[in-house]
Motif scaffolding. Structure first.
Motif: not given
Length: 220
Positions: A33-34, A36-37, A39-41, A43
């Motif tokens: 999750h850290r 960039p970009v 990290g939004r995925f 989960d």
């Protein structure tokens, strides 16, 4: 025997430390999750076990796809592209993303120059991907003979075609060089796996013999 075993363990742990050093900056499940970009995925990534698997069917596609993506002229978007490829190919995301660090601000210029030269040579030899030669405007060449491009003048047309050939050279050279690099990494990885498996079998065999009951001498 014990000395040889100790030396082998030292070499094995040295290899493990080198691998860990190489994977130090790659996305791991705990800290995905850290990033960039991508990290939004996080989960989505954590729920897909193949992204973190080092099984053969998940490593080998990552080696080839990661090496090719690393040498393509896509610097700046390599990590998102690598993550998408990992999902598409069901391959190890750590390896795929880690290979993208081959191309960085320090290595990009010589690497892209090399892939351009390779791709340009192949285009010249095969004719595949070469741009149309532009004749000066006063030669009276009809527009349809220039490919039907309605540009402002022959100079702009020549500039566009030169840029297109350059991009084709970079892509073609990147794909071929990346595939060769992937092959080299694949051979190294398979050799390492074979050595590890041979050592495992050897240790298991030695342990089996050491745990076996010694033969009982015949009674007199």
């Amino acid at each position: 025997m014990d000395h040889d075993h100790h030396e082998h363990r030292k070499r094995r742990w040295a290899r493990i430390r080198r691998v860990k050093a190489l994977l130090r900056y790659t996305p791991r499940r705990a800290r995905f999750h850290r990033y960039p970009v991508i990290g939004r995925f996080a989960d989505v990534a954590r729920k897909r076990a193949y992204l973190w698997s080092f099984r053969k069917e998940h490593v080998r596609p990552a080696l080839y796809a990661g090496a090719i993506a690393a040498l393509l002229p896509i610097m700046g978007v390599q990590v998102p592209v690598a993550f998408a490829l990992a999902l598409l190919l069901r391959s190890n995301v750590m390896i795929l993303v880690g290979l993208q660090f081959i191309t960085n601000p320090f290595t990009a210029a010589p690497l892209y120059y090399g892939t351009y030269q390779l791709g340009h040579w192949i285009i010249l030899q095969s004719g595949f991907g070469v741009s149309t030669e532009v004749v000066p405007g006063d030669a009276g060449v009809p527009l349809e003979q220039t490919g039907g491009l309605d540009l402002h003048g022959p100079d702009e047309l020549a500039w566009t075609q030169t840029l297109g050939t350059t991009f084709n050279s970079l892509v073609l050279g990147g794909v071929i060089a990346g595939a060769l690099l992937g092959l080299i990494l694949d051979i190294i990885w398979r050799n390492g796996v074979a050595q590890a498996e041979a050592h495992r079998v050897k240790v298991a065999e030695r342990k089996r013999h050491s745990d076996s009951t010694p033969p009982v001498p015949p009674a007199e």
